[in-house]
Design a protein around this motif. Structure first.
Motif: not given
Ligand code: IMP
Ligand code: MG
Length: 190
Positions: A93-121
């Motif tokens: 589904h679209s997340i435009e104009d929605r409150d999104v909470l990205l749920v992650e198991d583990i943040v290690d280097t943070g590189l995965t999360l950085r990519y995901l935040l950019r893509a979803l943002g």
């Protein structure tokens, strides 16, 4: 923090967080999220497959209405270029104009999360925040904002409660430290 393993899986050296400790912490974080998002209806976005166990427990502890959606990214390959992540299953589904909470198991280097935040943002959500079960801040390479975290963890390879080693151990109800000999050398430094 570490305690000797009594009845845990034989491939584990220790249990780091018991089922009870996880349940209590998830309830605490869920209460905070329920209060912060009162009157709103966030979409919880789970990153497959590691976050599934955490997300399903977290969602059931929330006192606000929430929708669930999932995406899947290329698997964790420590030997490959860590900056390279690809979405292999996108949100339904679209997340435009929605409150999104990205749920992650583990943040290690943070590189995965950085990519995901950019893509979803880039999809223009109303808000975008992160809720992580485990935070290994000592290995961080990318400065990523984590709004909710359950536990800080040491630099050891962990499995259980959604976390895997070669797709196994995800269904253990606790988080444990793998025995050094079980994790093949080169897979992880821990
Ligand atoms: P990052 O991009 O380095 O933050 O990597 C995060 C991903 O690496 C997580 O979503 C996991 O899939 C994987 N990962 C990192 N540490 C562990 C661990 O101790 N056990 C299992 N998977 C891990
Ligand atoms: Mg993950």
């Amino acid at each position: 923090m570490l305690r000797p393993c009594m009845d845990c899986h034989p491939d584990l050296e220790r249990v780091l967080f018991t089922e009870e400790e996880i349940r209590a912490k998830v309830a605490e974080v869920a209460a905070q999220i329920s209060s912060d998002y009162a009157g709103r209806e966030p979409i919880l976005v789970g990153v497959l497959k590691g976050s599934v166990v955490f997300l399903s427990d977290l969602a059931r502890q929330l006192e606000i209405p929430a929708q669930l959606d999932f995406l899947s990214i290329t698997p964790f390959v420590p030997s490959a270029d860590p900056g390279v992540v690809r979405i292999i299953k996108d949100l339904d589904h679209s997340i435009e104009d929605r409150d999104v909470l990205l749920v992650e198991d583990i943040v290690d280097t943070g590189l995965t999360l950085r990519y995901l935040l950019r893509a979803l943002g880039a999809r223009r959500p109303r808000s975008l925040h992160v809720c992580a079960l485990l935070d290994r801040a000592s290995r961080r390479l990318a400065d990523v904002p984590i709004r909710y975290r359950c536990f800080e963890i040491p630099d050891r390879f962990l499995v259980g409660y959604g976390l895997d080693y070669q797709q196994l151990y995800r269904n253990l109800p606790y988080v444990g430290v793998m025995k050094q000999g079980v994790v093949k050398s080169g897979i992880f430094r821990g």
